[in-house]
Scaffold this motif. Structure first.
Motif, mmCIF file in Angstrom:
data_model
loop_
_atom_site.group_PDB
_atom_site.id
_atom_site.type_symbol
_atom_site.label_atom_id
_atom_site.label_comp_id
_atom_site.label_asym_id
_atom_site.label_seq_id
_atom_site.Cartn_x
_atom_site.Cartn_y
_atom_site.Cartn_z
ATOM 1 N N ASP A 8 43.940 53.734 1.782
ATOM 2 C CA ASP A 8 43.062 52.628 2.213
ATOM 3 C C ASP A 8 43.903 51.361 2.397
ATOM 4 O O ASP A 8 43.991 50.792 3.475
ATOM 5 C CB ASP A 8 41.874 52.432 1.255
ATOM 6 C CG ASP A 8 42.278 52.311 -0.211
ATOM 7 O OD1 ASP A 8 43.482 52.421 -0.534
ATOM 8 O OD2 ASP A 8 41.382 52.100 -1.057
ATOM 9 N N SER A 9 44.535 50.914 1.284
ATOM 10 C CA SER A 9 45.438 49.763 1.378
ATOM 11 C C SER A 9 46.531 49.924 0.321
ATOM 12 O O SER A 9 46.228 50.258 -0.836
ATOM 13 C CB SER A 9 44.673 48.464 1.131
ATOM 14 O OG SER A 9 45.584 47.414 0.867
ATOM 15 N N THR A 10 47.754 49.650 0.709
ATOM 16 C CA THR A 10 48.857 49.714 -0.271
ATOM 17 C C THR A 10 48.671 48.655 -1.359
ATOM 18 O O THR A 10 49.233 48.778 -2.447
ATOM 19 C CB THR A 10 50.218 49.512 0.421
ATOM 20 O OG1 THR A 10 50.200 48.250 1.122
ATOM 21 C CG2 THR A 10 50.521 50.635 1.398
ATOM 22 N N GLN A 64 47.158 52.757 7.197
ATOM 23 C CA GLN A 64 46.158 52.255 6.254
ATOM 24 C C GLN A 64 44.794 52.318 6.940
ATOM 25 O O GLN A 64 44.658 51.913 8.101
ATOM 26 C CB GLN A 64 46.453 50.817 5.863
ATOM 27 C CG GLN A 64 47.770 50.638 5.101
ATOM 28 C CD GLN A 64 47.962 49.194 4.657
ATOM 29 O OE1 GLN A 64 48.014 48.910 3.479
ATOM 30 N NE2 GLN A 64 48.067 48.294 5.606
ATOM 31 N N ALA A 70 52.991 53.029 3.394
ATOM 32 C CA ALA A 70 52.129 54.041 4.020
ATOM 33 C C ALA A 70 52.410 54.119 5.508
ATOM 34 O O ALA A 70 52.750 53.121 6.152
ATOM 35 C CB ALA A 70 50.663 53.696 3.785
ATOM 36 N N SER A 98 46.457 48.883 11.119
ATOM 37 C CA SER A 98 47.575 49.649 10.544
ATOM 38 C C SER A 98 47.638 51.039 11.156
ATOM 39 O O SER A 98 47.409 52.054 10.498
ATOM 40 C CB SER A 98 47.400 49.770 9.028
ATOM 41 O OG SER A 98 47.135 48.521 8.436
ATOM 42 N N TYR A 142 54.071 49.043 6.654
ATOM 43 C CA TYR A 142 52.975 48.581 5.798
ATOM 44 C C TYR A 142 53.391 48.808 4.356
ATOM 45 O O TYR A 142 53.401 49.956 3.885
ATOM 46 C CB TYR A 142 51.684 49.354 6.092
ATOM 47 C CG TYR A 142 51.413 49.563 7.571
ATOM 48 C CD1 TYR A 142 51.239 48.477 8.429
ATOM 49 C CD2 TYR A 142 51.343 50.844 8.114
ATOM 50 C CE1 TYR A 142 51.004 48.665 9.790
ATOM 51 C CE2 TYR A 142 51.107 51.042 9.463
ATOM 52 C CZ TYR A 142 50.952 49.951 10.300
ATOM 53 O OH TYR A 142 50.735 50.141 11.641
ATOM 54 N N GLY A 146 43.410 48.281 5.861
ATOM 55 C CA GLY A 146 44.470 47.304 5.599
ATOM 56 C C GLY A 146 43.884 45.910 5.412
ATOM 57 O O GLY A 146 42.968 45.511 6.140
#
Ligand code: BTN
Length: 264
Positions: free
Chosen positions: A24-26, A49, A46, A62, A69, A52
């Motif tokens: 989903d998001s780093t 995402q 990643a 992303s 990312y 992001g």
């Protein structure tokens, strides 16, 4: 092209790097690792995402394999009030990594945009990690537990959707052939050196470097939207906390704590 993680691990030896095909998001994963005690410098990256995170509640596009990312866990002995300067340090580090890898000279638009020819090629975020127990903890407030730095660089994209909040570009669209691996190695080293400077010398050198490297820091006519109100004026430098000062047409000087800055 598949990301060559082994080559990056070889060049950034001793550093923990976690790489995801999709996430989903780093930012979420790096914050989780930070709460579990991950060392400063730990990287989560990643290929793609699905959600992001950008600044001001925006999303960060992303697309798979086209951008870099990453989120990096920072452990810095700074007070939470210095978070804006961390963001400026991350912008400087990103610009340095792009210049060192591609030769492209980027501009910086306060607080977090990295631009080529007025189009955004990278953006940075800095989020303070406050564990739920912090209110009752005996750990002194001035020692931030961790900060998660989020950096997105548009590397290989050849097109962007219409109607983006800020016109975007990629390094490839600017004629620069860079690999994401080389960019990540340069970025990790530049983040270390700029955040190390902030930790050792305090905000001044970062503020000075930002002002020297940003055409937006002073003398630039801008429109800033703050809480639904538009402020129009000429930028007049940064204050000691890293906030942007704008002299409005009526002579009033306003300090911008947050908001989207646009040239007019
Ligand atoms: C901005 O310019 O608004 C900040 C963009 C930051 C994007 C990066 S991509 C890696 C990390 N993970 C996220 O979800 N956001 C940051």
């Amino acid at each position: 092209m598949t990301f060559d993680l082994d080559s990056v691990r070889g060049r950034l030896s001793g550093r923990s790097i976690e790489w995801h095909d999709a996430i989903d998001s780093t930012m979420h994963r790096a914050a989780e690792l930070a709460r579990q005690g991950a060392a400063g410098g730990t990287i989560v990256g990643a290929e793609q995402q699905t959600a992001g995170i950008g600044r001001l509640g925006r999303t960060w596009l992303s697309t798979a394999g086209e951008g870099l990312y990453v989120s990096i866990v920072l452990r810095l002995p700074i007070v939470p009030d210095q978070l804006p300067v961390v963001m400026l340090a991350l912008g400087l580090a990103t610009r340095e990594a792009i210049a060192g890898t591609t030769g492209l000279a980027c501009d910086l638009r306060w607080p977090n945009d990295v631009l080529v020819n007025e189009r955004k090629c990278a953006g940075v975020l800095a989020q303070l990690d406050e564990p739920a127990s912090s209110k009752t903890s005996a750990v002194p407030k001035q020692k931030a537990r961790s900060i998660v730095a989020g950096i997105g660089i548009n590397v290989l994209q050849s097109t962007f959707p219409a109607g983006l909040d800020t016109p975007a570009t990629s390094l490839a669209m600017e004629g620069a052939a860079a690999t994401r691996e080389d960019l990540l190695v340069a970025l990790a080293e530049a983040v270390d050196s700029h955040c190390g400077l902030l930790a050792e010398a305090g905000p001044e050198p970062i503020l000075r470097a930002f002002c020297a490297g940003s055409s937006y820091a002073s003398g630039r006519r801008v429109r800033v939207s703050v809480d639904g109100r538009d402020i129009v004026g000429v930028t007049s430098g940064l204050d000691a906390s890293g906030f942007l000062r704008v002299r409005e047409d009526n002579g009033a000087e306003t300090t911008i704590l947050s908001g989207g800055v646009r040239a007019v």
